[in-house]
Write a protein that holds these residues in place. Structure first.
Motif, PDB file in Angstrom:
ATOM      1  N   ASP A 437       3.600   3.514 -12.140  1.00  0.00           N
ATOM      2  CA  ASP A 437       2.282   2.867 -12.187  1.00  0.00           C
ATOM      3  C   ASP A 437       1.641   2.997 -13.567  1.00  0.00           C
ATOM      4  OD1 ASP A 437       2.487   2.089  -9.549  1.00  0.00           O
ATOM      5  OD2 ASP A 437       1.453   3.858  -8.775  1.00  0.00           O
ATOM      6  N   GLY A 438       2.465   2.962 -14.606  1.00  0.00           N
ATOM      7  CA  GLY A 438       1.964   3.029 -15.970  1.00  0.00           C
ATOM      8  C   GLY A 438       1.769   4.426 -16.502  1.00  0.00           C
ATOM      9  N   LYS A 454       7.943   4.979  -1.170  1.00  0.00           N
ATOM     10  CA  LYS A 454       6.616   4.555  -1.629  1.00  0.00           C
ATOM     11  C   LYS A 454       6.698   3.486  -2.722  1.00  0.00           C
ATOM     12  CE  LYS A 454       4.351   9.009  -0.745  1.00  0.00           C
ATOM     13  NZ  LYS A 454       3.588  10.122  -1.370  1.00  0.00           N
ATOM     14  N   VAL A 455       7.916   3.192  -3.175  1.00  0.00           N
ATOM     15  CA  VAL A 455       8.097   2.284  -4.309  1.00  0.00           C
ATOM     16  C   VAL A 455       8.135   0.839  -3.839  1.00  0.00           C
ATOM     17  CG1 VAL A 455       9.643   1.618  -6.180  1.00  0.00           C
ATOM     18  CG2 VAL A 455       9.301   4.039  -5.635  1.00  0.00           C
ATOM     19  N   ASP A 456       7.417  -0.009  -4.555  1.00  0.00           N
ATOM     20  CA  ASP A 456       7.426  -1.443  -4.276  1.00  0.00           C
ATOM     21  C   ASP A 456       8.520  -2.138  -5.081  1.00  0.00           C
ATOM     22  OD1 ASP A 456       6.670  -4.021  -3.404  1.00  0.00           O
ATOM     23  OD2 ASP A 456       5.360  -4.261  -5.152  1.00  0.00           O
ATOM     24  N   VAL A 478       8.334   1.890 -12.641  1.00  0.00           N
ATOM     25  CA  VAL A 478       8.220   1.947 -11.184  1.00  0.00           C
ATOM     26  C   VAL A 478       6.799   1.565 -10.784  1.00  0.00           C
ATOM     27  CG1 VAL A 478       8.246   3.460  -9.165  1.00  0.00           C
ATOM     28  CG2 VAL A 478      10.017   3.679 -10.924  1.00  0.00           C
ATOM     29  N   THR A 479       6.682   0.638  -9.852  1.00  0.00           N
ATOM     30  CA  THR A 479       5.381   0.256  -9.302  1.00  0.00           C
ATOM     31  C   THR A 479       5.345   0.656  -7.835  1.00  0.00           C
ATOM     32  OG1 THR A 479       5.235  -1.640 -10.799  1.00  0.00           O
ATOM     33  CG2 THR A 479       3.761  -1.626  -8.894  1.00  0.00           C
ATOM     34  N   THR A 480       4.388   1.483  -7.466  1.00  0.00           N
ATOM     35  CA  THR A 480       4.283   1.909  -6.072  1.00  0.00           C
ATOM     36  C   THR A 480       3.544   0.854  -5.255  1.00  0.00           C
ATOM     37  OG1 THR A 480       2.186   3.070  -6.378  1.00  0.00           O
ATOM     38  CG2 THR A 480       4.206   4.307  -6.828  1.00  0.00           C
TER      39      THR A 480
END
Length: 581
Positions: A437-438, A454-456, A478-480
């Motif tokens: 998430d940055g 939890k990862v999208d 990684v974007t959750t």
């Protein structure tokens, strides 16, 4: 033991001596002018301001600083508010809503850039304003008569306005008549008498002249002459650098146990978000670091981390902004004449009604295109994990889905994440950069332990990068699902810091009673005292029409034009008109 203590003492002394060596920047000094919409305010009203930052040598709008600061200072020298404001080509604007908790009294509006702080208050813009708060009546000090030093004869101003415009002015504000009815359209004409020499940046305020005596609103022509006569001296100590490309976030790193400054240590900053901000700074001999943050990054908090295998030895400290010394400011005694009671009550009622209808007369925020992360336009591959069989661990995700990303043993035997540079390329010792998430994740073990459910989605980029003293091969983003990842708290080497963001600029509401809107608005009370606030006008012709509508409040109104031509010439022009039944 004595030799050890002596060695530490000498080392610290050397650090201090080198750290205190002044840094000299060869830039022209700046001066500031702020066009205020008024100098008397009640709760529920806005203090609007437009900033003009000028180069003192060139006598033109400055392109040096991109950030300015505006403060409201009370008589006890406390700061009521402090704004960080974007400057574009030396110009910026914002506002402050006067709350019901602000006591009555005399205040000062102060505006400056960080570069101007090197000369103390010599080049800082300072204007006197007043606040009357009838909701905190115990704070009011009344007197039977009005203090003469604040006397304002509005009729005299109005009578002289026509006489003033008979004389030559560089830019005139002209009306076809001096009296208007309520909710009537007013078309003011800005007449540029000096053609291209008058082209420039201006701000316009149309506001009811205060019936209550108060301070005169500062004019660009007067302030410009006063400030350019001053000769502020640069401070002999370490100089504050101008904020040329954004605002600074500064701090220092200390050894947690010895409190000795840690030099040559990399510090990472992450501002989370879809278009995240990431950078690395290396501490100086005195342990200090500094980041320049683009004001268009929308994130509200920053994550700072020590990048060192022994990061647990260090502590991060974030510095507050350098404060201006206001000890020399003088404030007059504040008194209100008891004869002004009706005027105060009427104005308070107007404000209450106007604020009650704010939803139908809203200002709108001006959208700013967010700055992009360093990989925003890099070619990469994105995997939406819902399109694949779900695995509970990140290691399984990389093994089963992302063939270009793999895990291996690092030099210390711990498992690390790597990205293949290209097909058939030899393995490299450089590790991948990891983000959730940055937020940068320097600890690969912690990254691999993250719950993959939890990862999208996951994106990887195969390019190599260098940040600080470290080479990286590839980036994994990684974007959750909730986009809310934060690293664990409680470590001295990892610190979350709330950002002091620049104010978001607005498009200010402009009342209209044309055929389309009049049917709806005719049923809504209109007790505006500020008929128009247009802070960002560029004059590029010999004539410019400015239109607005009067309100239901009768009285004398002033149209005030302030600004600077492209050549830096200050312009102040005004005219008056009356609103009656």
């Amino acid at each position: 033991m004595k030799k050890y203590i002596l060695f530490i003492f000498v080392t610290v002394a050397l650090f201090s001596a080198k750290a205190q060596k002044p840094v000299v920047y060869d830039y022209s000094q700046e001066v500031m002018y702020a066009h205020l919409n008024a100098t008397l305010f009640f709760p529920g009203e806005y203090l609007n301001y437009k900033l003009y930052c000028l180069d003192k040598e060139k006598n033109k709008l400055s392109s040096l600083s991109t950030i300015a600061y505006v403060e409201l200072i009370g008589a006890s020298k406390e700061t009521v508010f402090k704004h960080r404001v974007r400057l574009e080509d030396g110009k910026g604007f914002s506002d402050f809503f006067i709350p019901t908790t602000l006591p009555s009294g005399n205040y000062k509006v102060v505006a400056y850039t960080q570069w101007m702080q090197n000369t103390g208050v010599a080049d800082v813009f300072i204007a006197d304003v007043q606040v009357i708060n009838p909701y905190l009546s115990e704070k009011l000090k009344t007197t039977k008569s009005t203090p003469l030093k604040y006397t304002l004869n509005t009729k005299l101003h109005f009578q002289n306005s026509n006489k003033e415009h008979k004389t030559y002015a560089k830019i005139d504000v002209k009306l076809d008549k001096n009296t208007f009815g309520k909710r009537e359209k007013v078309a003011a004409l800005l007449v540029n008498n000096i053609a291209e020499l008058g082209y420039g940046s201006y701000s316009i305020s149309v506001r009811k002249v205060d019936e209550i005596p108060t301070f005169e609103t500062p004019k660009a022509q007067i302030i410009n002459k006063e400030n350019f006569r001053k000769n502020g001296l640069l401070t002999p100590n370490a100089m504050l650098a101008p904020e040329r490309e954004g605002y600074f976030l500064k701090g220092n790193i200390l050894n947690t146990s010895t409190k000795i400054p840690a030099s040559n240590i990399d510090v990472a900053i992450s501002i989370p978000g879809d278009d995240f901000y990431f950078s690395v700074a290396t501490t100086k001999l005195d342990g200090t670091f500094s980041f320049t943050i683009d004001p268009d990054f929308p994130g509200t908090s920053a994550i700072l981390q020590v990048l060192d295998k022994q990061n647990y030895l260090y502590s991060i400290y974030v510095h507050e902004n350098e404060a201006v010394d206001y000890s020399s400011l003088d404030f007059d005694d504040f008194e209100i004449a008891s004869s002004l009671e009706n005027s105060i009550i009427n104005r308070s009622v107007y404000n209450q009604i106007e604020n009650g209808y704010y939803s139908v007369k809203p200002d709108t925020l001006i959208a700013v295109a967010p700055s992009n992360s360093f990989v925003r336009y890099e070619k990469g591959v994105t995997y939406n994990l819902d399109h694949f069989k779900r695995f509970p661990t990140m290691t399984e995700v990389f093994t089963e889905i992302m063939k270009i990303v793999y895990t291996a043993k690092g030099n210390d035997g711990a498992k690390v994440v790597k990205v293949v540079e290209r097909k058939f390329a030899k393995p490299t010792d450089d590790l991948a950069m990891l983000f959730i998430d940055g937020v940068f994740i320097p600890d690969h073990a912690a990254f691999l332990a993250f719950d993959a459910l939890k990862v999208d989605k996951i994106k990887f980029v195969r390019n190599g990068y260098v940040f600080g003293k470290t080479d990286y091969q590839g980036v994994i983003l990684v974007t959750t699902k909730n986009k809310d990842y934060k690293p664990s708290n409680g470590h001295s080497f990892c610190k979350e810091n709330e950002l002091f963001l620049p104010n978001t600029q607005k498009q200010y509401f402009q009342q209209s009673y044309d055929d389309v809107t009049s049917e709806t608005l005719n049923r809504i009370p209109d007790y505006r005292l500020q008929l128009l606030w247009q802070p960002n006008m560029e004059l590029k012709s010999v004539e410019e029409k400015v239109e607005f509508y009067t309100s239901d409040v009768d009285g004398i109104y002033k149209i005030a034009l302030e600004g600077f031509t492209r050549n830096g010439t200050p312009i102040s022009s005004e005219t008056y008109f009356t609103v009656t039944n």
